[in-house]
Design a protein around this motif. Sequence first.
Motif, PDB file in Angstrom:
ATOM      1  N   PRO A  59     -31.656  20.350  13.692  1.00 50.77           N
ATOM      2  CA  PRO A  59     -32.160  21.401  12.798  1.00 50.77           C
ATOM      3  C   PRO A  59     -31.098  22.060  11.942  1.00 50.77           C
ATOM      4  N   PHE A  60     -29.832  21.982  12.355  1.00 53.27           N
ATOM      5  CA  PHE A  60     -28.772  22.712  11.646  1.00 53.27           C
ATOM      6  C   PHE A  60     -27.842  21.784  10.874  1.00 53.27           C
ATOM      7  N   ALA A  61     -28.250  20.540  10.658  1.00 50.78           N
ATOM      8  CA  ALA A  61     -27.419  19.583   9.933  1.00 50.78           C
ATOM      9  C   ALA A  61     -27.332  19.961   8.457  1.00 50.78           C
ATOM     10  N   THR A  62     -26.141  19.762   7.885  1.00 52.44           N
ATOM     11  CA  THR A  62     -25.927  20.005   6.459  1.00 52.44           C
ATOM     12  C   THR A  62     -25.149  18.842   5.857  1.00 52.44           C
ATOM     13  N   VAL A  63     -25.522  18.465   4.651  1.00 51.42           N
ATOM     14  CA  VAL A  63     -24.839  17.396   3.921  1.00 51.42           C
ATOM     15  C   VAL A  63     -23.819  18.032   3.001  1.00 51.42           C
ATOM     16  N   VAL A 113     -20.853  14.930   6.540  1.00 51.03           N
ATOM     17  CA  VAL A 113     -22.085  15.491   7.097  1.00 51.03           C
ATOM     18  C   VAL A 113     -21.732  16.290   8.349  1.00 51.03           C
ATOM     19  N   ALA A 114     -22.132  17.555   8.372  1.00 47.87           N
ATOM     20  CA  ALA A 114     -21.999  18.387   9.572  1.00 47.87           C
ATOM     21  C   ALA A 114     -23.306  18.264  10.345  1.00 47.87           C
ATOM     22  N   VAL A 115     -23.289  17.527  11.439  1.00 50.26           N
ATOM     23  CA  VAL A 115     -24.512  17.197  12.162  1.00 50.26           C
ATOM     24  C   VAL A 115     -25.061  18.402  12.911  1.00 50.26           C
ATOM     25  N   GLY A 116     -24.246  19.146  13.585  1.00 48.39           N
ATOM     26  CA  GLY A 116     -24.719  20.270  14.376  1.00 48.39           C
ATOM     27  C   GLY A 116     -25.320  19.817  15.696  1.00 48.39           C
ATOM     28  N   VAL A 156     -40.521  30.570   8.525  1.00 46.33           N
ATOM     29  CA  VAL A 156     -40.345  29.974   9.846  1.00 46.33           C
ATOM     30  C   VAL A 156     -38.984  29.293   9.847  1.00 46.33           C
ATOM     31  N   GLU A 157     -38.052  29.798  10.672  1.00 44.77           N
ATOM     32  CA  GLU A 157     -36.691  29.284  10.683  1.00 44.77           C
ATOM     33  C   GLU A 157     -36.242  28.994  12.122  1.00 44.77           C
ATOM     34  N   PRO A 158     -35.457  27.909  12.319  1.00 44.82           N
ATOM     35  CA  PRO A 158     -34.921  27.622  13.660  1.00 44.82           C
ATOM     36  C   PRO A 158     -33.762  28.548  13.998  1.00 44.82           C
TER      37      PRO A 158
END
Length: 737
Positions: free
Chosen positions: A304-308, A328-331, A387-389
């Motif tokens: 849910p917190f991955a960022t490119v 890519v920060a996978v989280g 709605v946010e994780p």
Amino acid sequence: MTLGHTRLLAISLLAGAAHFAVPVARAAQAIPPAGGPITVPAPPPGANLPVAEPIVPDAEFEKAIPAISPADDPELSRPLESIDEFERRLAAQQPGETNPAPTTIAVPAAEAATTAPAPIGSAPVRDAELVAPLAPLESFKVEPTTFAEPEKDTRDVEVAYLVQVNGLGDAAVADGLEGRFNGASALKGGKGKAANAAQVSSRAGEDIVLLKKLLAAEGWMDSRVTSRIEQPQAEAGKPLTVVFDVVPAKRFAFTSVEIDAAPTIPATLIRDNLALQVGEPVIAERVLGAEAKVALALPENGYPFATVGQRDVLLDQDTGGADYTLPVAVGARGSFGAIVSSGKEAFGASHVEVLARFKPGELYDSRKVDDLRQAMIATGLFRSIGVEPKGTGKPGSDGTEVVDLAVQQEAGPPRVIAASAGYNTGEGFRIEGSWTHRNLFPPEGALIVSGVAGTQEQGAGVTFRRSNAGQRDRSFELGLDLNHSSYDAFSAYTGRLAARVSYDSTPLWQKRLTFAYGAQIIGTNESVYDFTLGARERRTYAIAGLTGQIGLDTTDSLLDPKEGFRVTALVEPEGSLQRGFSPYARVQLDGSAYYPVGKNLVVAGRVRVASIQGVDLDDLAPSRRLFAGGGGSVRGFAYQQLGPLDPAGDPTGGRSLNEAAFEVRYRFGDYGVVAFADVGQSYATSLPDFSNLRAGVGLGARLYTNFGPMRVDLAMPLARRPGEGWLNVYVSIGQAF
């Protein structure tokens, strides 16, 4: 000091003034009035001022400057002449001019402290007009300026032009560059006309930039684009030609595609979704699309917190290669936890859980989060919803981290007023209105007050409806209706109490499979034609029954379908208490299909077959019988006019019917036209025999809005019989089927 020293010192001071402008300006403010002593402001206490050092030592300076003596230049030994002498000598050198007495300006002593110093010496007056008195303003005359040639017309003259692009070659066809250029070109947008040649040139400049951007976006990074305007060779009035010459540079292609990211589960999750391959051209649209797919795939598969991050592309101008790296920060990998609600709530977190299509402990999937957000929007109770994780740091199943969902609610106005209107020949005008409080009994418990006012029908009702009743998309309704109707077939005063559980489609949530079941009690007093008596009489009917319906819908739209089909089956077992208990069953089957022919043309068709089994026609309340004719049945005929008739020519209704309709729908923009043909009939027997079919044909107009099409249909019956209208009009919302 010699003259040479003085000039060099002046140059040094001018150079220094550029670096010390502020101190010099401050020193100028400290100059006292004329005649007073010169004072220098004292430095502030404790100031640590630098000691001035000579830039060039005196010895070195004297050595570098050659000595100049009076022997070398006799003029150096003469004393300087005064300014008065200089002015007189200058006047004597110009024949015909006199040197008047010098004019001096005296400054009073009282003003000496506030005025600038007086000019030194005197200034001769060379032009008598400067000291002559000014002429009166009213004596001043302005003479118009005349030109040898007439003034040219500077108004804009419309210029016609053509556009020609050279050099795109096969690349234009392969990559669609020419089409994209034509769609965004300033020159093409002008449709070959401009106010003047300057505007043509300006548009050409914009299109040069556009062509370079389009080429760069397809991998030709440093292409050269020039333009020229060619004048027509023949007579005046022919259009200009704007020519673009394109020289594509070397096209860059990927020589490597690398991913800088922590390990994922599965290990190839990012690479499988990054649709870039070594050897393919560097096309901006494909790169952005591939990165967007990665950004979507990671949250859909438990991250849910991955960022490119920002891509890194290293271009080699010599080889045309491109080394691509995507960070890519996978989280953390997450699983669903609790739902936490806050804000101005319409309902609590427990009801939000009813809307969710996931359970705690399942692997996080952003598609299910989006589905929950849309389900909350579909309730119509919110002004805004978020709605946010939120990470918890708690361990979950399969090595995941528990992720809660934070739901931020902002409830909107719960009250709604709605209205609709229509007109059908034979049925007349009909207006329906309702007032709804959508959340009077939370969660999602609505109270609906409705009314009908029409030429042949009037009524009112109140309904309680619970949406998402214990289960997503399930509704429960309890309603009470009172109506009066007056048709050629019958007139009735009817009361109805009904309960219904349904899983229905809505404009926002169209469902493939729908169903409904319920029960109803009907009490009605109606006029009916008694064939034994040969006259109409009023009878009272008490009816109790069940209802069940199931439907399959594969169409692409609820109100304006263009492809797919629908099938709906309705079964209503009922019992009439008129002349004893008479059980019977009403059965109806509807089907429709839609097929697109081209972009704007749709062919549609529908069929309906219905039957009432287990009861004689005379024991059946007229309002529960089957009728054909009207806007929702067979157009071209008035409402309920097809079927068995009494001796007065009024319809009596039947126990079976069959109908069919065919439409060709053409849409252009927000408007549309429809050609249609309908056919059908109702029968006194319990099964339709498909005999004595009546047909109507017509044309319709459509106005497409954001909530569906508004329709007007004009239809006429074929083989018209006496008493039947030659033209029937139908006005409503939505397609006929």
